[in-house]
Design a protein around this motif. Structure first.
Motif, PDB file in Angstrom:
ATOM      1  N   TYR A   1     -12.928  19.321 -27.450  1.00 33.56           N
ATOM      2  CA  TYR A   1     -12.275  18.177 -26.807  1.00 33.56           C
ATOM      3  C   TYR A   1     -11.562  18.610 -25.521  1.00 33.56           C
ATOM      4  O   TYR A   1     -11.645  17.926 -24.496  1.00 33.56           O
ATOM      5  N   SER A   2     -10.873  19.747 -25.555  1.00 33.69           N
ATOM      6  CA  SER A   2     -10.182  20.248 -24.359  1.00 33.69           C
ATOM      7  C   SER A   2     -11.173  20.603 -23.254  1.00 33.69           C
ATOM      8  O   SER A   2     -10.915  20.359 -22.075  1.00 33.69           O
ATOM      9  N   SER A   3     -12.304  21.173 -23.652  1.00 36.97           N
ATOM     10  CA  SER A   3     -13.341  21.501 -22.677  1.00 36.97           C
ATOM     11  C   SER A   3     -13.886  20.236 -22.026  1.00 36.97           C
ATOM     12  O   SER A   3     -14.090  20.188 -20.804  1.00 36.97           O
ATOM     13  N   LEU A   4     -14.117  19.197 -22.830  1.00 32.49           N
ATOM     14  CA  LEU A   4     -14.583  17.924 -22.269  1.00 32.49           C
ATOM     15  C   LEU A   4     -13.539  17.324 -21.340  1.00 32.49           C
ATOM     16  O   LEU A   4     -13.879  16.742 -20.308  1.00 32.49           O
ATOM     17  N   ASP A   5     -12.273  17.458 -21.691  1.00 38.31           N
ATOM     18  CA  ASP A   5     -11.212  16.906 -20.859  1.00 38.31           C
ATOM     19  C   ASP A   5     -11.164  17.597 -19.499  1.00 38.31           C
ATOM     20  O   ASP A   5     -11.012  16.945 -18.462  1.00 38.31           O
ATOM     21  N   SER A   6     -11.306  18.909 -19.479  1.00 37.90           N
ATOM     22  CA  SER A   6     -11.296  19.610 -18.188  1.00 37.90           C
ATOM     23  C   SER A   6     -12.548  19.283 -17.373  1.00 37.90           C
ATOM     24  O   SER A   6     -12.475  19.168 -16.140  1.00 37.90           O
TER      25      SER A   6
ATOM     26  N   LYS B   1     -22.340  17.292 -28.159  1.00 38.54           N
ATOM     27  CA  LYS B   1     -22.575  17.428 -29.594  1.00 38.54           C
ATOM     28  C   LYS B   1     -21.774  18.600 -30.143  1.00 38.54           C
ATOM     29  O   LYS B   1     -21.577  19.600 -29.461  1.00 38.54           O
ATOM     30  N   TYR B   2     -21.339  18.469 -31.396  1.00 42.05           N
ATOM     31  CA  TYR B   2     -20.611  19.539 -32.078  1.00 42.05           C
ATOM     32  C   TYR B   2     -21.130  19.637 -33.504  1.00 42.05           C
ATOM     33  O   TYR B   2     -21.226  18.640 -34.206  1.00 42.05           O
ATOM     34  N   LYS B   3     -21.488  20.835 -33.913  1.00 39.42           N
ATOM     35  CA  LYS B   3     -21.991  21.093 -35.270  1.00 39.42           C
ATOM     36  C   LYS B   3     -20.854  21.703 -36.088  1.00 39.42           C
ATOM     37  O   LYS B   3     -20.541  22.881 -35.941  1.00 39.42           O
TER      38      LYS B   3
ATOM     39  N   LYS C   1     -23.798  16.712 -40.675  1.00 34.42           N
ATOM     40  CA  LYS C   1     -24.535  16.324 -39.477  1.00 34.42           C
ATOM     41  C   LYS C   1     -23.756  16.711 -38.220  1.00 34.42           C
ATOM     42  O   LYS C   1     -22.567  17.001 -38.269  1.00 34.42           O
ATOM     43  N   GLU C   2     -24.470  16.675 -37.093  1.00 40.81           N
ATOM     44  CA  GLU C   2     -23.813  16.911 -35.809  1.00 40.81           C
ATOM     45  C   GLU C   2     -22.882  15.755 -35.488  1.00 40.81           C
ATOM     46  O   GLU C   2     -23.175  14.598 -35.780  1.00 40.81           O
ATOM     47  N   MET C   3     -21.781  16.078 -34.848  1.00 45.11           N
ATOM     48  CA  MET C   3     -20.827  15.063 -34.422  1.00 45.11           C
ATOM     49  C   MET C   3     -20.934  14.905 -32.914  1.00 45.11           C
ATOM     50  O   MET C   3     -21.177  15.879 -32.205  1.00 45.11           O
TER      51      MET C   3
END
Length: 113
Positions: free
Chosen positions: A31-36, A88-90, A97-99
């Motif tokens: 989530y932090s990576s997506l935010d940056s 995607k996050y496993k 399942k993948e999230m």
């Protein structure tokens, strides 16, 4: 003797607890990576102002995210553009399942700060 069996059985729950904690830390990291990445993408959108297929392909290939935004070929100065990026996050133990982790952000064309 019974306390040894109890200790062995409880170790399963302790291991699952640590895996669950590791999953939560990994999820927060994603989530932090997506935010940056969203901050960088907002800067690029406000700088260029044009969202076309070439720009979307550049964002998806550079940042390794799925970019969703309506095409905006001629925005005006100060116009607000809303977009979403996802990845995607496993998980290890939370789900089988993948999230899909998605962030929605808004940026203003011509505002670089």
């Amino acid at each position: 003797m019974s306390y040894k069996i109890g200790l062995l059985l409880s170790m399963v729950f302790v291991a699952m607890f640590f895996l669950f904690g590791a999953d939560l830390v990994s999820l927060q990291s994603v989530y932090s990576s997506l935010d940056s990445k969203a901050n960088n993408i907002s800067y690029l959108i406000s700088r260029s102002g044009v969202i076309d297929e070439e720009f979307i392909n550049y964002i998806e290939s550079s940042y390794y995210v799925d970019f969703e935004c309506p095409l905006n070929l001629s925005p005006t100065f100060g116009e607000e553009i809303t977009y979403s990026i996802s990845t995607k996050y496993k998980p290890m133990i939370i789900d089988k399942k993948e999230m899909t982790i998605t962030i929605s952000r808004m940026t203003v064309v011509g505002f670089y700060g």
